[in-house]
Design a protein around this motif. Structure first.
Motif, PDB file in Angstrom:
ATOM      1  N   PHE A 259       0.825  -1.199   0.000  1.00 35.70           N
ATOM      2  CA  PHE A 259       0.000   0.000   0.000  1.00 35.70           C
ATOM      3  C   PHE A 259       0.868   1.262   0.000  1.00 35.70           C
ATOM      4  O   PHE A 259       1.382   1.679   1.022  1.00 35.70           O
ATOM      5  CB  PHE A 259      -0.919   0.021   1.223  1.00 35.70           C
ATOM      6  N   GLU A 296      -6.658   4.730  -6.464  1.00 34.13           N
ATOM      7  CA  GLU A 296      -6.958   4.791  -5.038  1.00 34.13           C
ATOM      8  C   GLU A 296      -8.333   4.167  -4.789  1.00 34.13           C
ATOM      9  O   GLU A 296      -9.242   4.263  -5.620  1.00 34.13           O
ATOM     10  CB  GLU A 296      -6.961   6.244  -4.574  1.00 34.13           C
ATOM     11  N   ASP A 481      -7.664   2.778   0.785  1.00 32.03           N
ATOM     12  CA  ASP A 481      -6.549   3.675   1.049  1.00 32.03           C
ATOM     13  C   ASP A 481      -6.955   4.735   2.068  1.00 32.03           C
ATOM     14  O   ASP A 481      -6.166   5.123   2.903  1.00 32.03           O
ATOM     15  CB  ASP A 481      -6.115   4.369  -0.237  1.00 32.03           C
ATOM     16  N   ARG A 497      -4.954   5.486   5.609  1.00 32.02           N
ATOM     17  CA  ARG A 497      -4.781   4.108   6.060  1.00 32.02           C
ATOM     18  C   ARG A 497      -3.975   4.003   7.351  1.00 32.02           C
ATOM     19  O   ARG A 497      -4.248   3.142   8.188  1.00 32.02           O
ATOM     20  CB  ARG A 497      -4.099   3.295   4.953  1.00 32.02           C
TER      21      ARG A 497
END
Lengths: 525, 335
Positions: A259, A296, A481, A497
């Motif tokens: 991520f 995203e 996200d 996140r």
């Protein structure tokens, strides 16, 4: 604690048409225990308990109550035997008070005067004993989902049940409310009640249950003591041998390293100060500003009915924007109609799949091209190329594991989970700048849920934007996200996140901002 | 295999309704087998019978399509009769006013006049639905009565034929008559138009994007709207098309059969059209075949009345029973 078995279901079988919903399932409940009934969607958990509560008739099998064989014809019989059930959808009358709802359908002492002091005393006593804090004189409409659930539990307790079945009780509760519910359950069990807790959320059963029975595809897989088994055993039991758990997103425990922050990318989608006022003049979205960057996944969390549906329909152009501005790929789409939007790159998985997303009278192929039916390669604008459509449909039936006899099968023949798969296949089959997915995994079993997550992450890799609106907070935390929390039509906060925290999100979900604690208690009109 | 499976309930429904009606025919004291052989084989015994059947087929298939096209979009057009009358009036008025024009101009004008008049008659309920959300079943039915009054006005007004005993207009110009394939019996070219329309409707609904949107609208208007189909426009379009096709059937009746407007020319074509559309379960592909079968029954019925003195209504009962049994077979299959 007394470990005697008070209820036993043996070799229960139930067939709906062609599908075997339950296949010789055995289940036993002890006195004073919380028994988790765990399984993915379509595993047969609710069917089994509906049989116990008398809503369905079993085809085969026996029900033993305290060693005696009983015959349950309907919910009334079940309640007489001391079995109560709290459904996912509450059966309450909105403009009655809590007290009226609880005593509805029971005998009261003063039949003709409607004086209910005795009943009230009894209920207050129950409230106190089990820590269920409800004001008996407020009307149901003004209450939150969490409180309405307490009313539903009180309804069962008031009828003197000693076995309480809860069907997915944590859906739509904030994490705080879930904790409070579990505490109350523990008190009830200590008082001698037995509770069946139906859920598909593994973490919840592990935290609250004494024993756990796992069902899968209508079969009884295992029953284990909480203490005797690890999480892994249950995971395997839930999903079977076929699923690759190592690479799954559903069961991923650690933070995925892949991520990377996408905030430096250009915003693919931007809505600024968007409001929506409905036909009755009631504002359902207030000043919503939200942007989604390329690649995203932005989640929207909130208790159902706080404007999520309106948000989804504003973005997809189904309902008109009252105020504000929306940009897709730097193009103003505020007043673009949805026919154009679907042509230029929006895909949509609506929440209400039956009403908003599916054509029951049309066939599977026709269903799969809905919204894309003017686009290449399905159509040249005038004529539909059915050859290509059918070829694509066959491929998607295979890829998305849709259980149907073929592209020509009538949509109405499909089950709920398969209808959801058709909607998902439709949304992912076409490249789209923005995907709006509203509760996309509802009604899916775990491998299928995982499949959807993989697909979303693939979109993310490819640099497309995704708006995921979900009532399942775990789901959002798994793949988003950023998470925006919506409360009464307002975005109360957007968390990246790194700041994901169940309880922080839960606070926002119930309308509590950090700086000004809950003072606003106006009911949503 | 699947075609056999699909056709089986139809076959059983036909057999069952023939048996049921046969009991009544027998009770009335007639010879059942003679009656049924007349009904079924009149169309095929003589060339004349077959031509009569084809002529009957034209208004039936058009009326049925005028019902099933809106039905595809989920709307009920019960106004085929009024639209047919409106079409007939339109065709007759054009044909009388421009009676001196040559055929290559007048014939298309007459047909077009019928189509446009029918479409207008379909547009009124469509507009009321679009603008005020008024139920189209109600408005289409009520407009039938308006059309009945209107044809009475036209047939007894300025265009009246004073020599006729029945409310009738004067004849349209000879150039407006549909060409005949055959003089005796008169076999006009309307059948070509009807077949072309049936094929056109099939191509439109099954192959084009517009037809797909029509089907999607009928299957679930809410979902169709969510996914970018302009549902209300589809409703209007479907009723407009239905009206135009019903109007065409009126124009053919004027240009091909009567050559003038006659009160009562609408016969009971609309009701038969509804029955055909429902037996076909709204499937535009099946409609022509069912319409042909009903045309056979209708022609057979007249012959039966002539030769055996059994009232034609008996066949109407048979047709209604077929519909009932077909609908029943659906219920049975679902169980």
């Amino acid at each position: 604690m007394d470990n005697q078995t008070i209820l036993e279901l043996t070799n229960v079988r139930k067939v709906f048409g062609q599908t075997v919903a339950l296949d010789s399932v055995t289940f036993s409940l002890r006195r004073a225990e919380i028994h988790g009934l765990l399984g993915g969607n379509g595993a047969g958990k609710t069917t089994l308990m509906n049989i116990l509560y008398g809503l369905y008739r079993k085809d085969e099998g026996e029900i033993l109550h305290k060693g005696k064989k009983i015959n349950i014809q309907g919910p009334k019989d079940a309640i007489r035997q001391g079995i109560g059930m709290v459904h996912q959808h509450f059966l309450q009358i909105g403009n009655f008070t809590v007290l009226e709802n609880i005593i509805l359908g029971t005998d009261i002492d003063n039949r003709y005067t409607m004086k209910t002091q005795n009943e009230e005393k009894k209920i207050l006593d129950l409230c106190q004993r089990f820590g269920l804090d409800v004001d008996l004189n407020t009307t149901i409409d003004t209450l939150t989902v969490g409180t309405r659930q307490k009313v539903e539990i009180l309804k069962a307790l008031y009828r003197g049940v000693d076995i309480l079945i809860l069907d997915e009780p944590t859906t739509n509760l904030t994490p705080q409310e879930v904790d409070a519910l579990f505490e109350s359950l523990r008190v009830m069990v200590n008082d001698g009640l037995s509770i069946v807790f139906i859920t598909h959320k593994l973490r919840e059963v592990l935290s609250v249950c004494d024993r756990i029975t796992v069902l899968r595809e209508g079969k009884n897989i295992t029953t284990l003591d909480r203490k005797d088994a690890s999480e892994e055993v249950f995971v395997r039991a839930m999903v079977g041998d076929k699923m690759d758990i190592e690479n799954s997103i559903y069961f991923a425990t650690d933070q995925r390293s892949s991520f990377v922050n996408r905030l430096d990318q250009a915003a693919a989608f931007e809505m600024s100060s968007v409001s929506f006022i409905n036909k009755d003049g009631i504002p359902r979205l207030k000043d919503v500003s939200l942007n989604i960057h390329s690649g995203e996944i932005v989640g929207v969390s909130g208790v159902a009915g706080n404007g999520q549906r309106e948000l989804a329909e504003i973005v997809t152009g189904v309902i008109p924007v009252s105020h504000g501005k929306i940009l897709l790929d730097s193009k103003d789409i505020t007043h673009t109609n949805n026919q154009e939007l679907f042509k230029t790159g929006i895909a949509y998985i609506p929440e209400d799949r039956l009403h908003d997303g599916f054509l029951p009278k049309a066939n599977v192929a026709q269903n799969l091209i809905l919204g894309h039916h003017r686009n290449q390669p399905y159509s040249d604008g005038n004529f539909i190329n059915w050859k290509t459509v059918f070829k694509e449909t066959r491929e998607q039936i295979k890829e998305y594991n849709i259980k149907t006899s073929g592209p020509e099968d009538v949509g109405g023949n499909l089950s709920g989970g398969n209808i959801q798969r058709v909607l998902i296949a439709r949304a992912f089959s076409m490249p789209s700048q923005l995907l709006v997915a509203h509760n996309p995994t509802r009604g899916l079993d775990i491998p299928s849920m995982d499949f959807v997550y993989q697909k979303m992450l693939k979109r993310r890799e490819e640099g497309y934007a995704t708006l995921l609106i979900s009532e399942d907070l775990d789901e959002l935390i798994r793949i988003c996200d950023r998470i925006a929390v919506i409360y009464r039509g307002e975005i109360l906060g957007i968390l990246p996140r790194s700041e994901f925290d169940k309880y922080a999100i839960g606070r926002l979900m119930s309308g509590i901002k950090e700086e000004n604690p809950a003072t606003e208690e106006k009911a949503l009109p | 295999m699947t075609i056999v499976k699909k056709a089986l309930p139809y076959f059983l429904a036909v057999v069952a309704s023939f048996i049921a009606a046969g009991i009544f025919i027998a009770l009335m004291g007639f010879d059942v087998f003679k009656a049924y052989s007349t009904i079924l084989f009149t169309s095929f015994r003589t060339p004349n019978g077959f031509i009569q059947t084809l002529l009957k087929f034209v208004p039936l298939v058009l009326q049925a399509l005028a019902f099933t096209i809106p039905l595809t979009a989920g709307k009920f057009n019960i106004g085929g009769e009024g639209q047919m009358i409106a079409g007939g009036i339109g065709a007759a008025v054009v044909g009388i006013l421009f009676s001196s024009l040559p055929a290559y101009l007048l014939l298309p004008l007459v047909i077009l006049g019928g189509i446009i008049a029918g479409a207008i008659w379909g547009l009124i309920p469509a507009w009321l639905l679009y603008k005020f959300n008024i139920n189209e079943i109600l408005t289409t039915v009520l407009l039938n009565f308006v059309a009945l009054a209107l044809i009475d006005y036209v047939c007894t007004g300025a265009l009246r034929d004073p020599g006729a005993g029945h409310p009738t207009t004067v004849a349209i110009g000879v150039g407006g008559w549909l060409p005949l394939f055959m003089k005796n019996p008169p076999f006009h070219a309307g059948i070509i138009i009807a077949i072309l329309v049936a094929i056109g409707v099939y191509i439109y609904t099954a192959r084009t994007t517009g037809g797909y949107e029509l089907i999607a609208t009928g299957a679930n208007p809410r979902a169709a709207g969510v996914f970018g189909i302009k549902v209300r426009r589809m409703f209007v379009l479907s009723l407009l098309l239905g009206g135009a096709i019903a109007g065409l059937s009126g124009a053919i009746e004027v240009a091909g059969v009567q050559h003038r407007l006659i009160e009562g020319m609408q016969s009971n074509y609309m009701v038969l059209g509804l029955i055909i559309g429902l037996i076909a379960k709204g499937d535009n592909r099946v409609v022509p075949f069912v319409a042909f079968a009903i045309a056979i029954l209708e022609v057979g019925a007249s012959a039966m009345q002539r030769t055996l003195m059994i009232p034609v209504e008996m066949v109407f009962i048979v047709e209604a029973l077929i519909l009932l049994f077909v609908l029943l077979s659906d219920v049975v299959r679902r169980k």
